[in-house]
Design a protein around this motif. Structure first.
Motif, PDB file in Angstrom:
ATOM      1  N   TYR A 297       0.822  -1.220   0.000  1.00 43.22           N
ATOM      2  CA  TYR A 297       0.000   0.000   0.000  1.00 43.22           C
ATOM      3  C   TYR A 297       0.855   1.270   0.000  1.00 43.22           C
ATOM      4  CZ  TYR A 297      -3.463  -3.503   1.306  1.00 43.22           C
ATOM      5  OH  TYR A 297      -4.251  -4.633   1.333  1.00 43.22           O
ATOM      6  N   THR A 298       2.036   1.187  -0.658  1.00 42.12           N
ATOM      7  CA  THR A 298       2.923   2.358  -0.720  1.00 42.12           C
ATOM      8  C   THR A 298       2.946   3.017  -2.094  1.00 42.12           C
ATOM      9  OG1 THR A 298       4.870   1.013  -1.294  1.00 42.12           O
ATOM     10  CG2 THR A 298       4.423   1.381   1.066  1.00 42.12           C
ATOM     11  N   LEU A 299       2.562   2.288  -3.146  1.00 45.82           N
ATOM     12  CA  LEU A 299       2.613   2.878  -4.487  1.00 45.82           C
ATOM     13  C   LEU A 299       1.548   3.956  -4.670  1.00 45.82           C
ATOM     14  CD1 LEU A 299       3.317  -0.090  -6.950  1.00 45.82           C
ATOM     15  CD2 LEU A 299       4.859   1.718  -6.209  1.00 45.82           C
ATOM     16  N   LEU A 300       0.443   3.819  -3.963  1.00 47.51           N
ATOM     17  CA  LEU A 300      -0.633   4.809  -4.008  1.00 47.51           C
ATOM     18  C   LEU A 300      -0.879   5.320  -2.595  1.00 47.51           C
ATOM     19  CD1 LEU A 300      -1.178   2.895  -6.568  1.00 47.51           C
ATOM     20  CD2 LEU A 300      -3.529   3.691  -6.407  1.00 47.51           C
ATOM     21  N   ASP A 301      -1.152   6.594  -2.473  1.00 51.05           N
ATOM     22  CA  ASP A 301      -1.473   7.157  -1.168  1.00 51.05           C
ATOM     23  C   ASP A 301      -2.823   6.634  -0.692  1.00 51.05           C
ATOM     24  OD1 ASP A 301       0.852   8.629  -1.336  1.00 51.05           O
ATOM     25  OD2 ASP A 301      -0.140  10.464  -2.015  1.00 51.05           O
ATOM     26  N   VAL A 302      -2.912   6.320   0.595  1.00 50.95           N
ATOM     27  CA  VAL A 302      -4.152   5.859   1.210  1.00 50.95           C
ATOM     28  C   VAL A 302      -4.699   6.973   2.104  1.00 50.95           C
ATOM     29  CG1 VAL A 302      -5.201   4.125   2.717  1.00 50.95           C
ATOM     30  CG2 VAL A 302      -3.298   3.469   1.226  1.00 50.95           C
ATOM     31  N   PRO A 303      -5.966   7.317   2.008  1.00 47.74           N
ATOM     32  CA  PRO A 303      -6.999   6.673   1.187  1.00 47.74           C
ATOM     33  C   PRO A 303      -7.212   7.331  -0.172  1.00 47.74           C
ATOM     34  CG  PRO A 303      -8.041   8.149   2.736  1.00 47.74           C
ATOM     35  CD  PRO A 303      -6.564   8.241   3.000  1.00 47.74           C
ATOM     36  N   VAL A 304      -6.642   8.537  -0.382  1.00 54.15           N
ATOM     37  CA  VAL A 304      -6.895   9.238  -1.636  1.00 54.15           C
ATOM     38  C   VAL A 304      -5.593   9.320  -2.437  1.00 54.15           C
ATOM     39  CG1 VAL A 304      -7.746  11.337  -2.738  1.00 54.15           C
ATOM     40  CG2 VAL A 304      -8.707  10.612  -0.541  1.00 54.15           C
ATOM     41  N   PRO A 305      -5.458   8.566  -3.519  1.00 52.20           N
ATOM     42  CA  PRO A 305      -4.233   8.616  -4.325  1.00 52.20           C
ATOM     43  C   PRO A 305      -4.061   9.984  -4.987  1.00 52.20           C
ATOM     44  CG  PRO A 305      -5.567   6.684  -4.851  1.00 52.20           C
ATOM     45  CD  PRO A 305      -6.429   7.592  -4.042  1.00 52.20           C
ATOM     46  N   LYS A 306      -2.805  10.351  -5.215  1.00 55.18           N
ATOM     47  CA  LYS A 306      -2.554  11.606  -5.932  1.00 55.18           C
ATOM     48  C   LYS A 306      -2.911  11.459  -7.407  1.00 55.18           C
ATOM     49  CE  LYS A 306       2.368  10.660  -6.849  1.00 55.18           C
ATOM     50  NZ  LYS A 306       3.754  11.127  -6.653  1.00 55.18           N
ATOM     51  N   GLN A 307      -2.857  10.239  -7.922  1.00 60.37           N
ATOM     52  CA  GLN A 307      -3.309   9.980  -9.283  1.00 60.37           C
ATOM     53  C   GLN A 307      -4.840  10.026  -9.328  1.00 60.37           C
ATOM     54  OE1 GLN A 307      -1.641   7.858  -7.369  1.00 60.37           O
ATOM     55  NE2 GLN A 307       0.194   7.047  -8.355  1.00 60.37           N
ATOM     56  N   THR A 308      -5.386  10.429 -10.440  1.00 55.59           N
ATOM     57  CA  THR A 308      -6.830  10.285 -10.635  1.00 55.59           C
ATOM     58  C   THR A 308      -7.121   8.809 -10.813  1.00 55.59           C
ATOM     59  OG1 THR A 308      -7.026  12.469 -11.663  1.00 55.59           O
ATOM     60  CG2 THR A 308      -8.786  10.886 -12.097  1.00 55.59           C
ATOM     61  N   LEU A 309      -7.826   8.238  -9.867  1.00 57.88           N
ATOM     62  CA  LEU A 309      -8.054   6.792  -9.860  1.00 57.88           C
ATOM     63  C   LEU A 309      -9.450   6.477 -10.370  1.00 57.88           C
ATOM     64  CD1 LEU A 309      -7.274   3.863  -9.102  1.00 57.88           C
ATOM     65  CD2 LEU A 309      -8.133   4.350  -6.793  1.00 57.88           C
ATOM     66  N   VAL A 310      -9.504   5.634 -11.402  1.00 60.53           N
ATOM     67  CA  VAL A 310     -10.762   5.064 -11.884  1.00 60.53           C
ATOM     68  C   VAL A 310     -10.694   3.566 -11.603  1.00 60.53           C
ATOM     69  CG1 VAL A 310     -12.266   4.654 -13.852  1.00 60.53           C
ATOM     70  CG2 VAL A 310     -10.990   6.808 -13.680  1.00 60.53           C
ATOM     71  N   HIS A 311     -11.641   3.066 -10.853  1.00 55.04           N
ATOM     72  CA  HIS A 311     -11.613   1.659 -10.445  1.00 55.04           C
ATOM     73  C   HIS A 311     -12.854   0.952 -10.973  1.00 55.04           C
ATOM     74  CE1 HIS A 311     -10.605  -1.358  -6.962  1.00 55.04           C
ATOM     75  NE2 HIS A 311     -10.483  -1.894  -8.170  1.00 55.04           N
ATOM     76  N   ILE A 312     -12.623  -0.082 -11.780  1.00 55.56           N
ATOM     77  CA  ILE A 312     -13.710  -0.919 -12.301  1.00 55.56           C
ATOM     78  C   ILE A 312     -13.605  -2.289 -11.650  1.00 55.56           C
ATOM     79  CG2 ILE A 312     -14.760  -1.917 -14.358  1.00 55.56           C
ATOM     80  CD1 ILE A 312     -13.459   0.274 -16.016  1.00 55.56           C
ATOM     81  N   HIS A 313     -14.658  -2.697 -10.970  1.00 57.93           N
ATOM     82  CA  HIS A 313     -14.643  -3.998 -10.291  1.00 57.93           C
ATOM     83  C   HIS A 313     -16.052  -4.549 -10.260  1.00 57.93           C
ATOM     84  CE1 HIS A 313     -13.722  -7.104  -7.276  1.00 57.93           C
ATOM     85  NE2 HIS A 313     -12.453  -6.915  -7.603  1.00 57.93           N
ATOM     86  N   VAL A 314     -16.172  -5.866 -10.224  1.00 50.90           N
ATOM     87  CA  VAL A 314     -17.477  -6.502 -10.236  1.00 50.90           C
ATOM     88  C   VAL A 314     -18.192  -6.388  -8.890  1.00 50.90           C
ATOM     89  CG1 VAL A 314     -16.636  -8.801  -9.580  1.00 50.90           C
ATOM     90  CG2 VAL A 314     -18.699  -8.592 -11.009  1.00 50.90           C
ATOM     91  N   ASP A 315     -17.427  -6.189  -7.815  1.00 45.44           N
ATOM     92  CA  ASP A 315     -17.987  -6.177  -6.476  1.00 45.44           C
ATOM     93  C   ASP A 315     -18.045  -4.749  -5.947  1.00 45.44           C
ATOM     94  OD1 ASP A 315     -18.788  -6.648  -3.905  1.00 45.44           O
ATOM     95  OD2 ASP A 315     -17.101  -7.937  -3.353  1.00 45.44           O
ATOM     96  N   ALA A 316     -19.250  -4.281  -5.655  1.00 40.85           N
ATOM     97  CA  ALA A 316     -19.408  -2.916  -5.141  1.00 40.85           C
ATOM     98  C   ALA A 316     -18.672  -2.728  -3.824  1.00 40.85           C
ATOM     99  CB  ALA A 316     -20.897  -2.604  -4.958  1.00 40.85           C
ATOM    100  N   ALA A 317     -18.564  -3.794  -3.018  1.00 41.09           N
ATOM    101  CA  ALA A 317     -17.892  -3.692  -1.728  1.00 41.09           C
ATOM    102  C   ALA A 317     -16.392  -3.433  -1.882  1.00 41.09           C
ATOM    103  CB  ALA A 317     -18.126  -4.958  -0.914  1.00 41.09           C
ATOM    104  N   GLU A 318     -15.843  -3.747  -3.039  1.00 41.62           N
ATOM    105  CA  GLU A 318     -14.413  -3.546  -3.266  1.00 41.62           C
ATOM    106  C   GLU A 318     -14.099  -2.119  -3.681  1.00 41.62           C
ATOM    107  OE1 GLU A 318     -10.842  -4.829  -2.593  1.00 41.62           O
ATOM    108  OE2 GLU A 318     -12.532  -6.225  -2.464  1.00 41.62           O
ATOM    109  N   LEU A 319     -15.076  -1.440  -4.228  1.00 38.43           N
ATOM    110  CA  LEU A 319     -14.880  -0.073  -4.721  1.00 38.43           C
ATOM    111  C   LEU A 319     -14.864   0.896  -3.543  1.00 38.43           C
ATOM    112  CD1 LEU A 319     -17.336  -0.334  -7.742  1.00 38.43           C
ATOM    113  CD2 LEU A 319     -14.831  -0.322  -7.838  1.00 38.43           C
ATOM    114  N   GLY A 320     -13.737   1.568  -3.347  1.00 37.07           N
ATOM    115  CA  GLY A 320     -13.583   2.467  -2.219  1.00 37.07           C
ATOM    116  C   GLY A 320     -13.210   1.782  -0.927  1.00 37.07           C
ATOM    117  N   ARG A 321     -12.910   0.488  -0.971  1.00 42.99           N
ATOM    118  CA  ARG A 321     -12.606  -0.258   0.245  1.00 42.99           C
ATOM    119  C   ARG A 321     -11.304   0.222   0.886  1.00 42.99           C
ATOM    120  NH1 ARG A 321     -12.032  -6.871   0.507  1.00 42.99           N
ATOM    121  NH2 ARG A 321     -11.763  -7.057   2.759  1.00 42.99           N
ATOM    122  N   VAL A 322     -10.283   0.452   0.062  1.00 39.36           N
ATOM    123  CA  VAL A 322      -8.996   0.967   0.547  1.00 39.36           C
ATOM    124  C   VAL A 322      -8.728   2.344  -0.042  1.00 39.36           C
ATOM    125  CG1 VAL A 322      -6.497   0.590   0.660  1.00 39.36           C
ATOM    126  CG2 VAL A 322      -8.073  -1.364   0.813  1.00 39.36           C
TER     127      VAL A 322
END
Length: 573
Positions: A297-322
């Motif tokens: 969990y060091t490549l991206l800042d937690v909880p808000v990455p400095k990169q604009t993050l677009v996350h596509i996942h099948v599970d809604a519980a995974e989106l925004g989890r970390v």
């Protein structure tokens, strides 16, 4: 005149019929007295379904998990109560963290002895604990034989729906011997529902892409089909995007493609790490972005990455989890890839040079010169993996367990893409040792394709006994390449970094691996020079059956980039 009623049959037979209706051809397991009625059902239906008898429940569960990875359909495992189920739990944990569809059937104590701490009794709901912190998506006990068709159909649907994963079905011994009427039939297999990308989010994503200057795609996770990975390739080509693969999902994007940027996992190339940091748009498709992919969990800042993050996942519980994404899209990989392929790209993009340099960094990481120095005085592992990459047939499956030995494979093997129609990589994202050998055997037994397993000495000895399973069931071509450095190398590496020169419990005194493999029925040979590997591999691939090739390897070569001495020198010892 009275019409005779249908003759009854055992519930255990009905259970087997339900598996056949779900399309199951092979199940894996260790027999137990708690489900003898099911074993009798496999005997009755031996022409339609095969019971592959294993030597330990952990190996059986790994084999079922591997089938789930290969087919996208639940792999099936049968074990007995108590010790059998606890042994199999490692495969359930692997299926959970790897998002692999799997169904584990557990023979249980009889109903009239339950809750008395009967012989080998375990509370399976508590043990497998369906939750975000558990090992299974669902744990269900079938007390009424009439509900077997309902429960089996639900288990298979649950294992495949949403984020795939394992389901545990508990079978009381006395329930399995109940008589059920012939009129009670198995339910047909159903296709799980598929979530689609919403049009508004896709429009937002397109605008984000148009505004980007240094975008990067990260592809991973399960649920991919050949059609979906082909669509991913076309999307990346339309937009000229660099694509990296998440930890141990290297066969989702062709490693030989001019837009491939490498894999994010253990020992991520420094060039790719830098590129992730410099990206202004990170499009993550299917990957959970877990600890291994993100370097703790060091490549991206937690909880808000400095990169604009677009996350596509099948599970809604995974989106925004970390990580908090700028845009979340819930969709299955099959439908997400189709949607992305349809996004209209501009005639030109400002990041063409960025994409080219990302691939150039990846090609530079394949240069084995530095790795050869690490291997000085021992076998050149970069050259050996390159031999595998260049000579194996396109349909060959590659499996591995856990340990530093696997980093050689991940860095230097160029995986073809699942878009060619066949999955070729079997590797545990939960870092489970002992996985590679049984997973490779399952692939060889169920697909008939050639399989190469890369394993370490410690890794092999956790499930090497499954070579007997391979021989008993007629494995066609399975080659085990065993790196023997007489050490738990990963632990030794961490010991030298954290407690320099305080070595304990990581040195191994090993058996004669070639003699052991021959005792199981495999052919075997030991290689001590790099030049001997290619001929040995050719002989093994031409041979019908199994072959073990032992590579004697110095513990000095701890990683693809660092020696044991180098680690000590860095610590001043």
């Amino acid at each position: 005149m009275t019409t005779p009623s249908p003759s009854p049959r055992l519930a255990g037979h009905l259970l087997v019929e339900c598996l056949i209706a779900q399309g199951v051809k092979d199940v894996f397991g260790v027999p137990g007295e708690s489900y003898l009625a099911v074993l009798d059902g496999f005997h009755v239906h031996a022409d339609a379904i095969r019971f592959v008898v294993n030597r330990q429940e952990g190996g059986a569960a790994y084999m079922a998990e591997a089938v789930g990875k290969l087919t996208g359909k639940p792999g099936v495992c049968f074990v007995t109560r108590g010790p059998g189920a606890t042994n199999a739990s490692i495969g359930v944990h692997t299926a959970f963290q790897d998002s692999t569809p799997m169904v584990l059937f557990v023979g249980d104590v009889a109903s009239d002895t339950r809750d008395r701490e009967a012989f080998q009794e375990v509370d399976f709901s508590a043990f497998f604990g369906p939750s975000t912190k558990g090992m299974a998506k669902r744990v269900e006990r079938i007390d009424d034989a009439a509900r077997i068709p309902e429960a089996v159909a639900r288990a298979f649907m649950t294992a495949q729906s949403g984020r795939p994963g394992p389901v545990v079905v508990v079978l009381p011994e006395d329930m399995l011997t109940q008589a059920v009427p012939d009129a009670l039939k198995a339910l047909p297999a159903l296709n799980p529902p598929q979530a689609w990308s919403d049009p508004g989010s896709l429009r937002s994503l397109r605008q984000m892409l148009l505004q980007a200057r240094q975008p990067l795609v990260v592809a991973g996770g399960s649920g991919w089909t050949p059609q979906a990975t082909s669509a991913l390739h076309r999307f990346a080509e339309n937009w000229q995007l660099p694509v990296a693969n998440a930890f141990r999902f290297q066969d989702l994007f062709d490693n030989r493609h001019p837009q491939y940027a490498g894999d994010m996992g253990l020992g991520t190339d420094p060039g790719l790490r830098r590129r992730v940091s410099e990206a202004d748009l990170l499009l993550v498709i299917g990957a959970r972005m877990g600890e291994a992919t993100t370097a703790g969990y060091t490549l991206l800042d937690v909880p808000v990455p400095k990169q604009t993050l677009v996350h596509i996942h099948v599970d809604a519980a995974e989106l925004g989890r970390v990580y908090q994404p700028a845009l979340s899209i819930q969709a299955s990989m099959a439908n997400a890839a189709k949607s992305l392929e349809g996004l209209t790209a501009p005639p030109d993009v400002p990041w063409a040079e960025w994409t080219a340099s990302a691939h150039a960094d990846y090609l530079a990481s394949l240069n084995g010169a530095a790795a050869a120095k690490v291997c000085e005085g021992t076998l050149d592992m970069a050259a050996i993996i390159r031999t595998l990459s260049e000579t194996l047939p396109p349909d060959a499956v590659i499996s591995n367990g856990a340990g530093n030995f696997a980093t050689w494979l991940h860095r230097f093997f160029q995986y073809r893409s699942l878009s060619q129609g066949l999955k070729i990589q079997l590797a545990p994202t939960n870092g489970a040792m002992g996985y590679g050998v049984p997973a490779g055997i399952a692939a060889a037994l169920t697909t008939g394709r050639p399989v190469v397993t890369l394993t370490g000495d410690g890794d092999f000895l956790m499930n090497g006994q499954e070579l007997a399973t391979a021989v008993q069931h007629g494995v066609k071509t399975h080659v085990v390449v065993l790196l023997n450095n007489s050490s738990y190398g990963t632990i030794r590496m961490h010991q030298e970094r954290a407690y320099p020169t305080h070595v304990l419990a990581s040195d191994l005194r090993n058996p004669d691996f070639c003699a052991l493999a021959k005792a199981y029925g495999y052919e075997a040979e030991k290689i001590e020079e790099t030049s001997g590997f290619a001929p040995a591999l050719a002989r093994a691939m031409a041979r019908r059956g199994g072959t073990l090739i032992e590579l004697t390897f110095d513990v000095q070569a701890l990683t693809t980039r660092q020696t044991l001495s180098g680690i000590r020198d860095a610590k001043g010892h």
